[in-house]
Write a protein that holds these residues in place. Structure first.
Motif, mmCIF file in Angstrom:
data_model
loop_
_atom_site.group_PDB
_atom_site.id
_atom_site.type_symbol
_atom_site.label_atom_id
_atom_site.label_comp_id
_atom_site.label_asym_id
_atom_site.label_seq_id
_atom_site.Cartn_x
_atom_site.Cartn_y
_atom_site.Cartn_z
ATOM 1 N N GLY A 126 -4.218 -0.305 8.836
ATOM 2 C CA GLY A 126 -3.968 0.910 8.521
ATOM 3 C C GLY A 126 -2.948 1.279 9.871
ATOM 4 N N ILE A 127 -2.954 0.182 11.116
ATOM 5 C CA ILE A 127 -1.724 -0.100 11.482
ATOM 6 C C ILE A 127 -0.591 -0.854 10.922
ATOM 7 N N LEU A 128 -0.313 -1.692 10.357
ATOM 8 C CA LEU A 128 0.610 -1.886 9.301
ATOM 9 C C LEU A 128 1.012 -0.859 8.646
ATOM 10 N N VAL A 129 0.863 -0.607 8.336
ATOM 11 C CA VAL A 129 1.278 0.540 7.069
ATOM 12 C C VAL A 129 2.484 1.232 7.795
ATOM 13 N N ASN A 130 2.316 1.331 9.211
ATOM 14 C CA ASN A 130 3.798 1.890 9.855
ATOM 15 C C ASN A 130 4.506 1.181 9.558
ATOM 16 N N PHE A 131 4.334 -0.071 9.432
ATOM 17 C CA PHE A 131 5.853 -1.151 9.770
ATOM 18 C C PHE A 131 5.955 -1.575 8.174
ATOM 19 N N GLU A 132 4.626 -0.704 7.124
ATOM 20 C CA GLU A 132 5.298 -0.787 5.549
ATOM 21 C C GLU A 132 5.162 -2.439 5.222
ATOM 22 N N VAL A 133 4.197 -2.827 5.755
ATOM 23 C CA VAL A 133 3.598 -4.580 4.974
ATOM 24 C C VAL A 133 2.245 -4.036 5.005
ATOM 25 N N THR A 134 1.369 -5.252 4.891
ATOM 26 C CA THR A 134 -0.101 -5.114 3.984
ATOM 27 C C THR A 134 -0.278 -6.907 5.590
ATOM 28 N N MET A 135 -2.036 -6.944 5.662
ATOM 29 C CA MET A 135 -1.927 -8.188 6.026
ATOM 30 C C MET A 135 -1.444 -9.021 4.930
ATOM 31 N N LEU A 136 -1.597 -8.609 4.410
ATOM 32 C CA LEU A 136 -1.679 -10.136 2.885
ATOM 33 C C LEU A 136 -0.154 -9.996 3.509
ATOM 34 N N MET A 137 1.628 -10.086 3.679
ATOM 35 C CA MET A 137 2.332 -10.126 3.953
ATOM 36 C C MET A 137 2.137 -11.955 4.121
ATOM 37 N N ASP A 138 1.495 -12.368 4.572
ATOM 38 C CA ASP A 138 1.724 -13.271 5.390
ATOM 39 C C ASP A 138 0.484 -14.661 6.010
ATOM 40 N N SER A 139 0.248 -15.305 6.066
ATOM 41 C CA SER A 139 -0.637 -15.882 6.300
ATOM 42 C C SER A 139 -0.743 -15.944 7.885
ATOM 43 N N ASN B 249 8.813 2.361 -9.481
ATOM 44 C CA ASN B 249 8.495 3.706 -9.586
ATOM 45 C C ASN B 249 7.267 3.719 -9.832
ATOM 46 N N SER B 250 6.471 3.683 -8.178
ATOM 47 C CA SER B 250 5.067 4.212 -7.919
ATOM 48 C C SER B 250 4.904 5.071 -6.818
ATOM 49 N N THR B 251 3.757 5.038 -7.255
ATOM 50 C CA THR B 251 3.300 6.456 -5.594
ATOM 51 C C THR B 251 3.125 5.505 -4.543
ATOM 52 N N THR B 252 3.666 3.704 -4.758
ATOM 53 C CA THR B 252 3.293 3.172 -3.124
ATOM 54 C C THR B 252 4.432 2.565 -3.176
ATOM 55 N N LYS B 253 5.134 1.909 -2.482
ATOM 56 C CA LYS B 253 6.202 0.945 -1.694
ATOM 57 C C LYS B 253 5.463 -0.147 -2.109
ATOM 58 N N PRO B 254 6.466 -0.791 -2.709
ATOM 59 C CA PRO B 254 5.478 -2.361 -3.521
ATOM 60 C C PRO B 254 5.015 -3.713 -2.131
ATOM 61 N N THR B 255 6.406 -3.117 -1.096
ATOM 62 C CA THR B 255 5.469 -3.814 0.013
ATOM 63 C C THR B 255 3.887 -3.838 0.728
ATOM 64 N N LEU B 256 3.318 -2.205 0.240
ATOM 65 C CA LEU B 256 1.585 -1.895 0.388
ATOM 66 C C LEU B 256 0.897 -1.769 -0.889
#
Lengths: 280, 443
Positions: A126-139, B249-256
């Motif tokens: 929920g916090i990382l979504v602001n930076f457009e990444v998720t926890m699985l971005m990097d180990s 082409n989806s509802t969500t950005k690829p990084t998320l």
């Protein structure tokens, strides 16, 4: 008296002994045997000798999981113990509401690891979504996430152990130190720490053993992702056992090696800290 | 002395009572007609199976126990249940690879009635000795599920590049459609053409298993084989094309995407936020059950997954079966017979068939089912349409995928590709290397 106790030994110890052997002893010996077998279910195994142990090291995953686990253990043991000790110091001062705070800090420990993992996964994502990444971005995200969860969960528990220790430090010793003009830091490091060495032994043992064996938090938080880069040993063993057909025995062999390593480290740690213990 | 003795006895009996208590609650299944224990694979139909079991017991007096494994935990549940004295008599094996692991536990089903009734004998799992060890319960299909209402709205736009669903019969048309819908998403009132490509570990089977099936199928077909120790992954580019289309082409950005699960994407589809989602005919229940769903039953249809193969317009949906019924060879003969009778009942009696078709929504590949005994949900109907109008069904080759570890590794590399931390070359290498190494391990 002693003779009497000896006679009663069977009555008092037997229930525990039976429970221990049923729930621990027998499965443990079975597990040891199964690590030398090829099997699909535990009741139907064929002996294959050391084959499983040779396969263990043919997989890069085990070594990687081992080093990742070691990293998690080192960082979490240090952070958990330091924070828990500081909290214990704070909550043994004469402050208002210490009992309430002790309870509150202890509470996370009552929640199961798997739920904790999922809750923290949502919070962190929920916090990382602001930076457009998720926890699985990097180990490294998964690593620090794990450290955070472990701290949050164990600090309260370890804190209680330290509080119990600190309350046992006799006030006469502390008063004598006051009269001699000891500073606060001196009192902590030269009097309190040596006198609660027994608590430190227990706390270190618990944190080391628990961090090594950590499974549910790991599974819920990252499930080893991305790739296998955040798999700890227990999760790796689980994945070996269930993930590849015919690798049940290899998983069991890994578990045996895992047991030996953890037991050796824990015994060594207890031996080291025991030497520092003094009579109160 | 006697007092002490009494105490000891009391204590011991108390201990024994606790221990016996642990192993207690065992049903007295020692009736003359045997008993059945079915380990169910699908949590979403757990209740249905309990009802079926009750009905069967009512009719015949034979006890049926149904245990359902948690989602994604079938193999581990099966492993522990099988080690028990009261092991499942009826269970599922996961295709030929699953048979490899459970071959000591499967009886030969060659002489049972329902094998005779199997319309396509190639659907069964045949062992090296020629015996039949696994039989399908149902055939299933998957594809791109679309919401016709949203698509019609798009076709009506003045600037639409595609004007009807009939035009969409190859990858290029699908690509134009998806990209143009994405560009017009505000006019259509959607958030994306495709629902989220769920890449959360454990939720990525739609890509690492189902989507990957198509390029691997094409490769097997080119080479004229049904399994390979080493693959070239010759359709890697096609796999990339369709995957890129999904994630961009989806509802969500690829990084998320690595935070999304299957239910997230099904919800997006059901709530009308996305026009298309890849899933199978089993997903109808999920779509219908989502609270506040805005989708009409008659608007839910399948589109084949086009990835740019030759003569693509000839292809229908990937149709097959992954979970084969097997009867436990270690169970008593009485129980084995009871289990076979139970399956026969399920596939040939009126009540059993009605449960199969109407409640479970299964399309059964057995001749005991009349032509009008087909499930009535929109996805099953759409799937049957593709099968009946002469399109070539794509075979499910993923039961030949080497292991769960292989699938997980592919899923993880797809996730890292979507996040931009890996290139497609890495994904390609993972698919090829993991295939070869896992196949070698399970030899």
């Amino acid at each position: 008296m002693e003779k009497y106790l000896k006679k009663q030994f069977a009555i008092f110890a037997l229930p525990t002994l039976i429970a221990f052997s049923v729930a621990f002893g027998i499965p443990f010996i079975m597990g040891l045997y199964l690590s030398f077998c090829e099997f699909t279910t535990v009741s139907n195994a064929t002996f294959v000798g050391l084959e499983n142990y040779m396969k263990v090291f043919s997989e890069a995953n085990f070594i990687q999981a081992f080093w990742f686990t070691v990293k998690v253990v080192i960082v979490s043991v240090i952070t958990v113990n330091i924070f828990a000790f500081l909290l214990a110091l704070l909550l043994t001062q004469k402050l208002k509401g210490t009992n309430l705070f002790r309870t509150v800090f202890f509470m996370p420990n009552l929640i199961g690891g798997i739920i904790l993992g999922y809750i923290w996964q949502s919070i962190i994502n929920g916090i990382l979504v602001n930076f457009e990444v998720t926890m699985l971005m990097d180990s490294s995200y998964g690593f620090w996430g794990l450290i955070m969860v472990v701290n949050w969960q164990y600090i309260g528990y370890i804190m209680i152990i330290y509080i119990a220790g600190l309350q046992n430090v006799s006030s006469s010793v502390l008063e004598a130190a006051d009269i001699d003009g000891a500073t606060g830091a001196q009192k902590v490091f030269l009097i309190k720490v040596p006198l609660i060495m027994t608590s430190i032994t227990i706390a270190l043992f618990l944190t080391i053993a628990n961090s090594f064996k950590m499974f549910d938090q790991n599974l819920a938080l990252t499930n080893g992702g991305p790739g296998n880069s955040t798999s700890m040993l227990a999760l790796d063993i689980y994945n070996t056992f269930y993930g590849t057909i015919g690798f049940e025995g290899v998983g069991q062999a890994k578990a045996t090696i895992f047991f030996i390593v953890v037991a050796a480290i824990a015994v060594f740690q207890v031996f080291l800290t025991r030497r520092k213990e003094v009579e109160n | 002395m006697s007092k002490k003795f009494l105490k000891t006895i009391l204590f011991l009996s108390a201990t024994m009572a606790t221990l016996v208590g642990c192993s207690g609650s065992e049903e007295s299944a020692s009736e003359d007609n045997g008993s059945i224990y079915y380990l169910n694979f699908k949590p979403e139909v757990a209740e249905v199976w309990n009802n079926i079991a009750e009905k069967y017991t009512e009719e015949t007096g034979i006890p049926v126990k149904v245990i359902t494994a948690a989602s994604g935990e079938y193999e581990s549940t099966l492993k522990s249940e099988m080690a028990k004295k009261d092991a499942p008599t009826l269970f599922h094996i996961n295709g030929p690879m699953g048979y490899k692991s459970w071959k000591d536990y499967c009886i030969d089903l060659q002489n049972v009635d329902f094998y005779d009734a199997l319309t396509d004998k190639s659907l069964a799992i045949v062992g090296e000795d020629g015996g039949v060890y696994g039989l399908p319960l149902a055939i299933e299909g998957y594809g791109i599920i679309y919401n016709e209402a949203i698509l019609d709205k798009y076709f009506a736009l003045s600037n639409a590049k595609i004007k009807s669903i009939e035009e969409v019969n190859n990858f290029n048309a699908l690509k134009t459609l998806a990209e143009d819908m994405q560009a017009n998403k505000d006019a259509l009132g959607i958030e994306g053409a495709f629902a989220s490509t769920s890449l959360l570990p454990g939720e990525d089977w739609r890509w690492q298993t189902h989507l990957l099936n198509i390029p691997i199928y094409a490769e097997f077909k080119d080479k004229g084989v049904d399994d390979l120790d080493v693959i070239d992954f010759s359709y890697s580019q096609n796999f990339k094309d369709i995957f890129d289309l999904y994630i961009n082409n989806s509802t969500t950005k690829p990084t998320l995407l690595s935070s999304k699960g299957v239910m997230d994407s099904m919800a997006e589809f059901a709530l009308g936020q996305a026009a298309m989602v890849q899933n199978g005919n089993w997903a109808w229940g999920q779509i219908a059950d989502i609270g506040g769903n805005v989708i009409k039953e008659e608007d839910v249809k399948f589109l084949p997954i086009y990835i740019g193969l030759d003569n693509e317009e000839e292809y229908g949906l990937p149709i097959g079966n992954e979970n084969y019924l097997a009867v436990n060879s270690q169970a008593s003969e009485l129980d084995q017979q009871a289990t076979i009778d139970f399956v026969n009942w399920l596939l040939s009696s009126e009540i059993g068939k009605s449960e199969m078709v109407n409640t479970l929504g299964n399309i059964s590949p057995y001749s005991t089912f009349a032509d009008d005994e087909k499930p009535n949900d929109p996805l099953a109907k759409s799937m049957l349409e593709y099968m009946e109008n002469g399109k070539t069904s794509i075979t499910w080759v993923f039961p030949m995928f080497p292991s769960q570890n292989f699938k997980d590794a592919v899923g993880a590399s797809l996730m890292e590709y979507a996040q931009g931390s890996k290139t497609w070359n890495d994904v390609e290498a993972t698919v090829k290397d993991m295939w070869a190494s896992q196949k070698a391990l399970t030899k």
